[in-house]
Design an enzyme around this catalytic site. Structure first.
Site, PDB file in Angstrom:
ATOM      1  CD  GLU A  85      -8.629   1.169   7.925  1.00 53.12           C
ATOM      2  OE1 GLU A  85      -8.588   0.206   8.722  1.00 53.12           O
ATOM      3  OE2 GLU A  85      -7.950   2.196   8.079  1.00 53.12           O
ATOM      4  CG  ASP A 115      -0.262  -0.405   2.523  1.00 54.74           C
ATOM      5  OD1 ASP A 115       0.979  -0.349   2.589  1.00 54.74           O
ATOM      6  OD2 ASP A 115      -0.970  -0.773   3.473  1.00 54.74           O
ATOM      7  CG  HIS A 139      -5.851  -2.151   8.915  1.00 56.13           C
ATOM      8  ND1 HIS A 139      -5.868  -0.802   9.193  1.00 56.13           N
ATOM      9  CD2 HIS A 139      -4.580  -2.541   9.147  1.00 56.13           C
ATOM     10  CE1 HIS A 139      -4.666  -0.408   9.553  1.00 56.13           C
ATOM     11  NE2 HIS A 139      -3.870  -1.443   9.541  1.00 56.13           N
ATOM     12  CG  ASN A 196      -8.938  -1.313  12.088  1.00 57.98           C
ATOM     13  OD1 ASN A 196      -8.032  -1.992  11.598  1.00 57.98           O
ATOM     14  ND2 ASN A 196      -9.369  -0.198  11.547  1.00 57.98           N
TER      15      ASN A 196
HETATM   16  P1  PGA Z   1       2.153  -2.020  12.881  1.00 53.05           P
HETATM   17  O1  PGA Z   1       1.006  -1.792  11.807  1.00 53.05           O
HETATM   18  O2  PGA Z   1       3.005  -3.138  12.392  1.00 53.05           O
HETATM   19  O3  PGA Z   1       2.923  -0.713  12.890  1.00 53.05           O
HETATM   20  O4  PGA Z   1       1.502  -2.328  14.173  1.00 53.05           O
HETATM   21  C1  PGA Z   1       0.343  -2.895  11.265  1.00 53.05           C
HETATM   22  C2  PGA Z   1      -0.771  -2.433  10.372  1.00 53.05           C
HETATM   23  O5  PGA Z   1      -1.399  -1.393  10.663  1.00 53.05           O
HETATM   24  O6  PGA Z   1      -1.053  -3.107   9.373  1.00 53.05           O
END
Ligand code: PGA
Length: 265
Positions: free
Chosen positions: A141, A65, A136, A134
């Site tokens: 999302e 992304d 995702h 959450n």
């Molecule tokens: P993080 O993010 O590894 O910084 O916890 C993971 C994500 O939001 O996909």
């Protein structure tokens, strides 16, 4: 799903690097994730490159992304992040480290182009993934379409808040992103999801033991026949069937797949 539980984040990185290295040795198309979780795995892969001669020269890479509106030079763009944290420190050709074009004034066209490029590359082999609090994956999302291709997503307030730690203020966090869709992610050969810390325990429990539901986008990985999770004990702490997952790994027959490859490979 294959659920590998490790005691510490460092052990998660070693196991994840073992799996990724099997693909690197065959010069595969790597799916890379940003965020803080995979950084320890990238550091372990960089160490193996420097100390053990693991070569990425034959590999190609696609990011999951990119924020819309950040230039590649912006220090929080994922274009920049993946180079700073990983690809500038290994022998992969910089020209084959691809990411969605977050500056395209027609982002939906950038999304289509990116999805086509992944397909034309022959498809992603191992797709490294983090998971949001959450649920995702990528920037898909809750309520994301389960079969979507690369697309534009509006960031959830929780994601903006989680990611604001990287920006000077929450107002600077972009509101939109380009992300591989869940359908694009499901096309990969092996999804490899990493999670560490208590903060991810609820999301991991929902994706593994909850229903298949767009409300927890990571649960879409229940539909892939080669999904592997490498998580630490804290991230696993919300799971009910932990004993069974450990038993599956401990009692794996000699003829079964090891570290993402068949034993005869
Ligand atoms: P993080 O993010 O590894 O910084 O916890 C993971 C994500 O939001 O996909």
């Amino acid at each position: 799903m294959e659920i590998l539980i490790r005691d510490t984040p460092d052990e998660v990185a070693v196991t994840a690097a073992d799996i990724v290295a099997t693909y690197v040795r065959r010069g595969a198309v790597l799916g890379l994730a940003t965020g803080s979780t995979p950084v320890a795995t990238y550091q372990e892969l960089i160490r193996r490159h420097r100390e053990e001669g693991l070569s990425f020269a034959g590999c190609t890479a696609y990011l999951l992304d990119e924020y819309i509106g950040l230039s590649p030079e912006h220090e929080q763009s994922y274009y920049r992040f993946i180079r700073d944290e990983f690809t500038a420190h290994i022998d992969i050709d910089d020209a084959v480290v691809h990411s969605p074009d977050g500056l395209n004034p027609k982002p939906w066209l950038a999304a289509e182009k990116y999805d086509a490029a992944i397909r034309e590359s022959g498809g992603i082999s191992v797709q490294i993934l983090g998971i949001g609090t959450n649920g995702h994956i990528g920037f898909n999302e809750p309520a994301s379409p389960l079969k979507a291709r690369t697309r534009v997503e509006t960031l959830h307030a929780q994601t903006v808040s989680d990611n604001s730690r990287f920006f000077d203020s929450i107002e600077e966090v972009p509101t939109h992103a380009l992300t591989q869709g869940l359908g694009t992610i499901l096309d990969c050969e092996q999804p490899l999801l990493l999670a560490t810390g208590f903060g991810k325990a609820d999301a991991i429990a929902a994706m593994v033991e909850g229903p298949l539901s767009a409300s927890c986008p990571a649960s879409a990985l229940q539909m892939h026949d080669r999904t592997t999770l490498v998580i630490d004990a804290d991230a696993a702490s919300g799971l009910v069937r932990t004993d069974y997952y450990r038993h599956v790994e401990e009692s794996r027959p000699a003829w079964s797949a090891v570290d993402g490859r068949p034993v005869e490979a």
